[in-house]
Enzyme design. Structure first.
Site, PDB file in Angstrom:
ATOM      1  N   PRO A 332     109.824 -20.030  15.164  1.00 30.01           N
ATOM      2  CA  PRO A 332     110.781 -20.748  14.310  1.00 30.01           C
ATOM      3  C   PRO A 332     110.040 -21.852  13.545  1.00 30.01           C
ATOM      4  O   PRO A 332     109.552 -22.807  14.143  1.00 30.01           O
ATOM      5  CB  PRO A 332     111.798 -21.326  15.304  1.00 30.01           C
ATOM      6  CG  PRO A 332     111.221 -21.145  16.659  1.00 30.01           C
ATOM      7  CD  PRO A 332     110.037 -20.252  16.594  1.00 30.01           C
ATOM      8  N   ASP A 508     105.402 -24.442  14.751  1.00 26.32           N
ATOM      9  CA  ASP A 508     106.280 -23.634  15.587  1.00 26.32           C
ATOM     10  C   ASP A 508     107.171 -24.601  16.362  1.00 26.32           C
ATOM     11  O   ASP A 508     106.688 -25.328  17.231  1.00 26.32           O
ATOM     12  CB  ASP A 508     105.396 -22.789  16.528  1.00 26.32           C
ATOM     13  CG  ASP A 508     106.190 -21.881  17.441  1.00 26.32           C
ATOM     14  OD1 ASP A 508     107.396 -22.130  17.622  1.00 26.32           O
ATOM     15  OD2 ASP A 508     105.593 -20.938  17.982  1.00 26.32           O
ATOM     16  N   HIS A 509     108.441 -24.582  16.032  1.00 29.33           N
ATOM     17  CA  HIS A 509     109.335 -25.593  16.591  1.00 29.33           C
ATOM     18  C   HIS A 509     109.601 -25.380  18.081  1.00 29.33           C
ATOM     19  O   HIS A 509     110.212 -26.221  18.740  1.00 29.33           O
ATOM     20  CB  HIS A 509     110.652 -25.609  15.801  1.00 29.33           C
ATOM     21  CG  HIS A 509     111.299 -26.951  15.738  1.00 29.33           C
ATOM     22  ND1 HIS A 509     111.045 -27.956  16.652  1.00 29.33           N
ATOM     23  CD2 HIS A 509     112.198 -27.477  14.861  1.00 29.33           C
ATOM     24  CE1 HIS A 509     111.758 -29.026  16.344  1.00 29.33           C
ATOM     25  NE2 HIS A 509     112.469 -28.760  15.260  1.00 29.33           N
ATOM     26  N   ARG A 510     109.130 -24.261  18.634  1.00 28.67           N
ATOM     27  CA  ARG A 510     109.252 -24.092  20.084  1.00 28.67           C
ATOM     28  C   ARG A 510     108.266 -25.000  20.804  1.00 28.67           C
ATOM     29  O   ARG A 510     108.506 -25.463  21.911  1.00 28.67           O
ATOM     30  CB  ARG A 510     108.961 -22.630  20.487  1.00 28.67           C
ATOM     31  CG  ARG A 510     109.970 -21.634  19.951  1.00 28.67           C
ATOM     32  CD  ARG A 510     109.488 -20.229  20.217  1.00 28.67           C
ATOM     33  NE  ARG A 510     108.170 -19.981  19.624  1.00 28.67           N
ATOM     34  CZ  ARG A 510     107.434 -18.900  19.843  1.00 28.67           C
ATOM     35  NH1 ARG A 510     107.889 -17.954  20.646  1.00 28.67           N
ATOM     36  NH2 ARG A 510     106.271 -18.735  19.253  1.00 28.67           N
ATOM     37  N   ILE A 512     106.422 -27.634  19.147  1.00 34.19           N
ATOM     38  CA  ILE A 512     106.249 -28.970  18.545  1.00 34.19           C
ATOM     39  C   ILE A 512     107.603 -29.449  18.048  1.00 34.19           C
ATOM     40  O   ILE A 512     108.331 -28.680  17.401  1.00 34.19           O
ATOM     41  CB  ILE A 512     105.264 -28.870  17.351  1.00 34.19           C
ATOM     42  CG1 ILE A 512     103.885 -28.451  17.851  1.00 34.19           C
ATOM     43  CG2 ILE A 512     105.204 -30.167  16.573  1.00 34.19           C
ATOM     44  CD1 ILE A 512     102.919 -28.094  16.744  1.00 34.19           C
TER      45      ILE A 512
END
Ligand code: CAO
Length: 536
Positions: A332, A508-510, A512
């Site tokens: 994401p 990658d919002h998972r 960071i």
């Protein structure tokens, strides 16, 4: 004159790679460093140079073969007599004990110990039988019991196993030919004490080897006994031998989904590979997205609107397309933008141009960007991590290797500079210059592209005010660099001309969160704005 087998050199960690081009022909005179074949991994294509001059006696690989380090590439006739002759022109099953070839550039020597011919064993009365599949290729390592060929009578298919382990030196049969008991199948290179093999007479399978070949009975039409595992019943139903089933298992392919194109609707390895290739192509082109719940892009006949032509994509472009889709769908993405004031950096860089020329290196902003990235990765470790495959851990890295996206004629490549935190600007300039040149020449090895923690994609030389790069998974962040330009910047009392560099960071919002990126980016911009901070 002597004959040498030229093997595949160290591939820098690549295991099995595909031959996408054979650049020489039998009888051709080749020079040292002349390309013999082009190999392609999922990361790059590379040319394998000939370690010495000579004349090509035979080719050991063909386009589409999968080969690995140490496999035979070509037989080369070279001047001198230091290497024993191992050509197929020798009596096929004669046992020769030869010395290992003298080491060639970057290539492991192939130690040929002995050669044994494997003939068709007792077929239980079957006479002239069709070869419907050849399961091995020249250069393959086979273990005892591995299928060599598949024969087919009108009643059954029969897999002929290797009676001993070895390396395939020559294939004596081809698909579609007929064989009978005693017909030569393959010439194997086996490792055995010279005394043992020296007693073996030509064209005769050693007694111990013959004993290892089971007498394979063709089932009679009335036989009601269970069909052995290696014999598949024939008929209208498509069927596959163990080697094909193994390949399908390895690739996670359900054979019932695959169209069989072999003789009598038999599955071949190419059917399985073709199926996987098609799947990859469909994913890359978006055709296969329907199953994932993503609306499919309609296929349109563009010729109704005007003249069109179909341009074939290179293999690398197709791989990059598949990887981009995979990365885009898995991570994401969030992209954040900022500008760094590089007025002082540029003044310093330009002042170093003379020194750079003396050193024979091009000093662009890239080494500074790399060095600042290393500092920011160390300051904000959430950027120097990867999602663990178990979905429960983060892999925190204690090393700092940074990839640099390089546009090449074949497609996008990302060579990796190791230990950026430990290297100086000159070293980084030299290394990035060299890796970019190597990438453009198609000479990157897999190890040159492995181990990256973070990627920099610089379009600065081309222009643009900003873009959203796609994270190079399993890395968790990537930086996009656009073109610096002079801008009026308010300094609190007046507008002053400053050289501003547009930067973007996709993450990658998972792994960071936004605040992590805020810290990373602010620190990065401050370091680029004042590179003296790199010394702190
Ligand atoms: N702003 C303004 N000028 C820039 C600049 C920037 N951000 N970055 C580089 N330049 C200048 C350089 O200083 C150089 O000019 P001088 O010779 O006057 O100093 C000129 O542009 C050419 O630089 P370069 O491209 O040869 O070298 P580089 O170190 O900047 O880049 C490389 C090397 C390999 C990153 C680049 O050549 C390249 O291939 N970029 C494409 C990457 C790509 O395709 N990314 C997209 C991937 S999809 O996400």
């Amino acid at each position: 004159m002597a004959i040498e087998i030229i093997p595949v050199p160290d591939l820098g960690g690549a295991d099995k790679v595909e031959v996408i081009e054979v650049c020489v022909a039998v009888g051709e005179r080749v020079e040292e460093e002349q390309s013999l074949v082009v190999l392609e991994t999922d990361k790059a294509s590379m040319e394998i140079p000939c370690p010495k001059g000579g004349t090509v006696v035979s080719l050991k690989v063909k386009e589409g073969d999968t080969i690995g380090e140490g496999d035979a590439l070509i037989e080369l006739e070279v001047a001198g007599d230091t290497v024993a002759d191992v050509t197929e022109a020798e009596p096929a099953a004669e046992i020769a004990v030869v010395e290992a070839p003298a080491p060639v550039v970057a290539a492991p020597a192939v130690a040929v110990v002995s050669k044994k011919m494997v003939p068709v064993p007792d077929l239980g009365g079957a006479d002239s039988v069709d070869v419907i599949e050849v399961c091995v290729a020249v250069g393959d390592e086979v273990a005892e019991g591995d299928s060599l060929i598949v024969l087919e009578t009108d009643k059954a298919s029969i897999e002929i196993p290797a009676p001993f382990a070895g390396k395939v030196l020559a294939l004596k049969v081809a698909e579609g030919t007929k064989v009978t008991v005693g017909t030569d199948i393959v010439l194997l290179q086996v490792e055995a004490p010279a005394t043992e093999v020296g007693e073996t007479s030509a064209a005769v399978v050693p007694a111990e080897a013959e004993a290892a070949i089971p007498a394979i009975k063709t089932p009679s039409p009335t036989a009601s006994a269970p069909v052995p595992a290696h014999i598949a019943a024939s008929g209208d139903k498509a069927y596959a031998g163990p080697s094909v089933r193994k390949l399908a298992r390895q690739m996670g392919v359900d054979l019932t989904e695959v169209a069989a194109t072999g003789l009598r609707s038999r599955y071949t390895k190419d059917d399985v590979r073709g199926y996987v290739k098609q799947l990859v192509a469909d994913v890359a082109s978006g055709k296969l997205s329907e199953g994932a719940g993503i609306p499919q892009v309609p296929e349109i006949d563009f010729s109704q609107f005007g003249d069109v032509e179909l341009v074939k994509m290179t293999k690398l472009k197709k791989i990059v397309a598949a990887n981009m889709t995979r990365n885009w769908l898995n991570a994401p993405h969030v992209t954040q933008f900022d500008e760094a004031d590089i007025t002082e950096l540029e003044a310093f860089r330009k002042s170093m141009k003379g020194e750079a020329e003396k050193r024979g290196v091009k000093l662009t902003p890239l080494p500074f960007l790399l060095k600042a990235a290393a500092a920011a990765l160390a300051a904000e470790p959430s950027f120097n991590a990867s999602m663990h495959a178990d979905g429960e851990h983060i892999v925190q890295k204690n090393y700092i290797h940074i990839g640099v996206a390089v546009a090449t004629p074949a497609g996008l490549m990302v060579p990796v500079i190791r230990d950026v935190d430990k290297k100086g600007l000159w070293e980084l300039a030299e290394e990035s210059n060299a890796l970019a040149a190597k990438a453009r020449a198609g000479k990157l090895l897999p190890r040159d592209m492995q181990g990256g923690c973070f990627t920099i994609s610089s379009l600065g030389a081309m222009g643009g005010t900003g873009f959203t790069p796609i994270v190079n998974c399993p890395e968790v962040a990537i930086m996009g660099v656009s073109k610096a330009q002079m801008k009026p910047i308010w300094n609190g009392t007046e507008f002053v001309p400053r050289n501003m560099l547009p930067l973007s960071v996709s993450y990658d919002h998972r792994a960071i969160n936004g605040a992590d990126c805020g810290k990373f980016f602010t620190y990065y911009v401050s370091v680029i704005g004042d590179i003296r901070k790199l010394l702190l």
